[in-house]
Design a protein around this motif. Structure first.
Motif, short mmCIF file in Angstrom:
data_model
loop_
_atom_site.label_atom_id
_atom_site.label_comp_id
_atom_site.label_asym_id
_atom_site.label_seq_id
_atom_site.Cartn_x
_atom_site.Cartn_y
_atom_site.Cartn_z
N ILE A 126 -44.76 16.63 -29.43
CA ILE A 126 -43.58 16.86 -30.26
C ILE A 126 -43.39 15.71 -31.25
O ILE A 126 -43.05 15.93 -32.41
N SER A 127 -43.66 14.50 -30.82
CA SER A 127 -43.50 13.33 -31.70
C SER A 127 -44.47 13.36 -32.87
O SER A 127 -44.18 12.81 -33.94
N ILE A 170 -46.44 24.40 -26.55
CA ILE A 170 -45.26 23.65 -26.11
C ILE A 170 -44.52 24.43 -25.02
O ILE A 170 -44.10 23.86 -24.02
N THR A 195 -36.37 13.64 -31.39
CA THR A 195 -36.44 15.09 -31.19
C THR A 195 -37.08 15.43 -29.86
O THR A 195 -36.60 16.31 -29.14
N ALA A 196 -38.14 14.73 -29.50
CA ALA A 196 -38.83 15.02 -28.24
C ALA A 196 -37.90 14.80 -27.06
O ALA A 196 -37.81 15.64 -26.16
N ARG A 197 -37.20 13.69 -27.05
CA ARG A 197 -36.27 13.39 -25.96
C ARG A 197 -35.16 14.44 -25.90
O ARG A 197 -34.77 14.89 -24.83
N VAL A 245 -44.03 14.92 -24.92
CA VAL A 245 -43.39 13.96 -25.81
C VAL A 245 -44.35 13.57 -26.93
O VAL A 245 -43.96 13.52 -28.10
N LYS A 304 -40.60 19.90 -36.54
CA LYS A 304 -39.57 19.54 -35.55
C LYS A 304 -38.28 20.32 -35.80
O LYS A 304 -37.63 20.79 -34.87
#
Length: 147
Positions: free
Chosen positions: A72-73, A25, A114-116, A69, A80
């Motif tokens: 992470i999603s 990441i 969370t990703a956003r 995205v 997370k």
């Protein structure tokens, strides 16, 4: 099942997210962070003709952003929470003794996006790396293998 970040002597807290995942990441976030605003939103040219400069511009269909995205999603809720807590740890200059409190706060503040949230954080890669460093962890070996 824990992915097992943490030391047996108890100096590093047990994390639900693997070091390899955090390092991947970080690597992708660095690629995303170097992007600049698109100077021409729809250039319509051949990447060879523009010396592949468009890859450094931030477009709506950016594959690096889409990959981050998506990754992470797909993480579990606990992963997370760890990722957000790591980012906070590095961003706020906290130390390992603050980990349990940061993780609790991240769990309480958890949202569906969370990703956003993370992608909107300037210097995400640097904050995650600093968070790992505060816990005595590093991506040096991962980066050596993948760069």
């Amino acid at each position: 099942m824990k992915s097992g970040l943490g030391s047996e002597d108890g100096t590093t807290p047990d994390l639900e997210i693997s070091l390899e995942t955090v390092c991947f990441i970080i690597m992708k976030a660095r690629q995303f962070d170097v992007k600049e605003a698109a100077s021409e939103p729809d250039p319509g040219s051949n990447p060879t003709d523009d010396n592949d400069r468009a890859v450094l511009q931030d477009h709506a269909d950016d594959p690096v952003q889409e990959e981050l995205v998506s990754l992470i999603s797909q993480l579990s809720d606990d992963e997370k929470v760890d990722l957000v807590a790591l980012m906070w740890l590095g961003r706020d200059g906290s130390d390992a003794s603050d980990w349990a409190d940061l993780r609790r706060q991240a769990a309480e503040a958890r949202t569906a996006s969370t990703a956003r949230y993370l992608m909107g954080e300037p210097l995400l890669a640097d904050h995650l790396a600093a968070g790992l460093d505060a816990l005595g962890l590093s991506c040096a070996d991962f980066e050596a293998e993948h760069l």
